[in-house]
Design a protein around this motif. Structure first.
Motif, PDB file in Angstrom:
ATOM      1  N   ILE A 120       0.837  -1.206   0.000  1.00 18.28           N
ATOM      2  CA  ILE A 120       0.000   0.000   0.000  1.00 18.28           C
ATOM      3  C   ILE A 120       0.870   1.252   0.000  1.00 18.28           C
ATOM      4  CG2 ILE A 120      -1.703   1.322   1.322  1.00 18.28           C
ATOM      5  CD1 ILE A 120      -2.836  -1.355   2.306  1.00 18.28           C
ATOM      6  N   GLU A 121       1.985   1.212   0.714  1.00 18.04           N
ATOM      7  CA  GLU A 121       2.893   2.358   0.741  1.00 18.04           C
ATOM      8  C   GLU A 121       3.521   2.602  -0.630  1.00 18.04           C
ATOM      9  OE1 GLU A 121       4.439   2.286   5.385  1.00 18.04           O
ATOM     10  OE2 GLU A 121       5.525   1.121   3.867  1.00 18.04           O
ATOM     11  N   ASN A 123       2.404   1.285  -3.825  1.00 18.12           N
ATOM     12  CA  ASN A 123       1.590   1.205  -5.032  1.00 18.12           C
ATOM     13  C   ASN A 123       0.283   1.973  -4.895  1.00 18.12           C
ATOM     14  OD1 ASN A 123       3.056  -1.057  -6.753  1.00 18.12           O
ATOM     15  ND2 ASN A 123       3.033  -1.743  -4.625  1.00 18.12           N
ATOM     16  N   ASP A 124      -0.281   2.364  -6.037  1.00 27.82           N
ATOM     17  CA  ASP A 124      -1.532   3.122  -6.041  1.00 27.82           C
ATOM     18  C   ASP A 124      -2.766   2.230  -6.097  1.00 27.82           C
ATOM     19  OD1 ASP A 124      -0.257   5.536  -5.867  1.00 27.82           O
ATOM     20  OD2 ASP A 124      -0.172   5.851  -8.038  1.00 27.82           O
ATOM     21  N   LEU A 125      -2.590   0.938  -6.413  1.00 27.74           N
ATOM     22  CA  LEU A 125      -3.718   0.002  -6.407  1.00 27.74           C
ATOM     23  C   LEU A 125      -3.246  -1.331  -5.848  1.00 27.74           C
ATOM     24  CD1 LEU A 125      -6.606  -0.872  -7.043  1.00 27.74           C
ATOM     25  CD2 LEU A 125      -5.904  -1.278  -9.418  1.00 27.74           C
ATOM     26  N   PHE A 226      -8.024   8.461  -0.642  1.00 25.13           N
ATOM     27  CA  PHE A 226      -7.647   7.090  -0.299  1.00 25.13           C
ATOM     28  C   PHE A 226      -8.939   6.285  -0.346  1.00 25.13           C
ATOM     29  CE2 PHE A 226      -6.349   3.394   1.934  1.00 25.13           C
ATOM     30  CZ  PHE A 226      -4.962   3.347   1.914  1.00 25.13           C
ATOM     31  N   GLN A 247     -10.776   6.087  -9.798  1.00 30.80           N
ATOM     32  CA  GLN A 247      -9.541   6.584  -9.196  1.00 30.80           C
ATOM     33  C   GLN A 247      -8.990   7.763  -9.985  1.00 30.80           C
ATOM     34  OE1 GLN A 247      -6.637   3.525  -8.589  1.00 30.80           O
ATOM     35  NE2 GLN A 247      -5.253   4.813  -7.406  1.00 30.80           N
ATOM     36  N   SER A 251      -4.331   9.621  -5.920  1.00 30.02           N
ATOM     37  CA  SER A 251      -5.222   8.744  -5.151  1.00 30.02           C
ATOM     38  C   SER A 251      -4.642   7.350  -5.049  1.00 30.02           C
ATOM     39  CB  SER A 251      -6.603   8.675  -5.802  1.00 30.02           C
ATOM     40  OG  SER A 251      -7.277   9.902  -5.674  1.00 30.02           O
ATOM     41  N   LYS A 252      -4.954   6.699  -3.941  1.00 28.78           N
ATOM     42  CA  LYS A 252      -4.629   5.290  -3.751  1.00 28.78           C
ATOM     43  C   LYS A 252      -5.934   4.528  -3.602  1.00 28.78           C
ATOM     44  CE  LYS A 252      -0.070   5.358  -1.499  1.00 28.78           C
ATOM     45  NZ  LYS A 252       0.630   4.339  -2.302  1.00 28.78           N
TER      46      LYS A 252
END
Length: 351
Positions: A120-121, A123-125, A226, A247, A251-252
């Motif tokens: 999660i830190e 990557n965006d998906l 998020f 998205q 944004s993640k």
């Protein structure tokens, strides 16, 4: 090979309830231990004994420094340390201090939870797939709160399908919001566990945190957000595509689900399963698989998950062997055997 590790006062958590922590260490590293006076004697293969010695020395040092291991935490840490030789107990504990989520500092308690948080830190998906109790939703909400409080995003969007075990919204009393709130309750619970109730209400009122069913996502572009799609196994392929394409910039998005608990009507394929097929191999998307070893609820939950998996495998194999006589006397399968879901989800790629 035998070694002894000196014991200090106040390390009752080392043994755990009914010595479960020591037993975990013995089983995971194939060693034997014995408490003698003020030291713990360890016997086994040299490499395993050395590994156990390092873990226990970290534990003794942390306790001496004043660290208190909460109920169940040490068991989870030891599980990670015995399975991953590259992880130290001190590093696991320290990593929790580096991540503060609202009023809590959380530490990933299994190897896959650590991979999940790191994914999660980076990557965006991110897709998190696995059984209940593995921390998929809780850690995703924690990461969202962390991003919000550190001003990396300006809002959190929490969404999930309003589909549950045959129930339909139309049969529930109240307004539309009152009907969908029960389906979104786990998301509210996670929020209240990490932030003060007054702060949660304030953020919800200002729409800085939004909790809504999938239907409310259509037609929107979610910038500087998020986004968490929970219980994604109950989305349809159309809904999944719709949410993924919401998205926006900066944004993640985290998509969670348990492919063994799909409540869609017969004949509708899960949007999560479809997405795992369609998006496999795309750069910038990470997939993290959880299993029963990642369950961090009551110890019984882990055994229950394992028991269901074993039962389903046994029943599936048995049904595949069941035959019946056709009208002309030939043998044929009684019915199509249930297809076991064996999605080979990719490991989190190296950054």
């Amino acid at each position: 090979m035998k070694v002894s590790v000196s014991i200090v006062r106040g390390i009752e958590s080392l043994f755990g309830t009914r010595d479960e922590n020591i037993r975990l260490l013995e089983t995971g590293l194939n060693i034997n231990t014995q408490l003698i006076d003020d030291s713990l004697e360890i016997e086994g293969e040299p490499v395993n004994v050395t590994r156990a010695e390092n873990i226990l020395e970290d534990y003794v040092a942390l306790v001496s420094e004043g660290h208190v291991f909460n109920n169940g935490d040490l068991n989870s840490y030891l599980r990670v340390c015995t399975e991953d030789p590259d992880v130290s107990l001190r590093a696991l504990v320290s990593s929790g201090r580096q991540r503060t989520f609202g009023k809590k500092a959380l530490t990933p308690k299994t190897i896959n939870q650590r991979r999940y948080v790191e994914a999660i830190e980076r990557n965006d998906l991110v897709f998190g797939v696995g059984p209940a109790g593995t921390g998929k939703t809780y850690l995703a909400v924690a990461m969202g709160i962390s991003a919000l409080l550190s001003k990396k995003v300006s809002r959190i969007i929490l969404t999930r399908p309003a589909v549950e075990a045959g129930e339909r919204l139309g049969f529930l009393p109240g307004t539309l919001q009152e009907k969908v709130d029960p389906y979104l309750r786990p998301l509210y619970d996670a929020l209240h566990d990490m932030l003060e109730p007054e702060k949660v209400e304030k953020l919800l009122e200002r729409s800085i945190i939004e909790v809504a069913p999938i239907a409310f996502m259509r037609g929107r572009t979610l910038n500087d957000s998020f986004i968490i799609l929970d219980e994604a196994q109950n989305s349809t392929a159309e809904q999944m595509k719709m949410v993924l394409t919401r998205q926006g910039f900066n944004s993640k998005m985290v998509v969670n689900g348990d492919i063994t608990q799909i409540d869609l009507p017969t004949g509708r394929r899960s949007g999560l399963l479809n997405a795992l097929d369609v998006l496999r191999g795309i750069t910038g998307i990470s997939f993290v698989n959880f299993d029963e070893r990642d369950v961090v609820r009551h110890n019984l939950v882990q055994r229950i998950v394992k028991a269901y998996e074993k039962y389903n495998e046994t029943v599936g194999a048995g049904r595949q062997l069941t035959l019946k006589l056709t009208d002309n006397g030939a043998e044929a399968p009684a019915e199509p055997a249930p297809v076991a879901v064996t999605e080979n989800v990719a490991e989190v790629p190296n950054a």
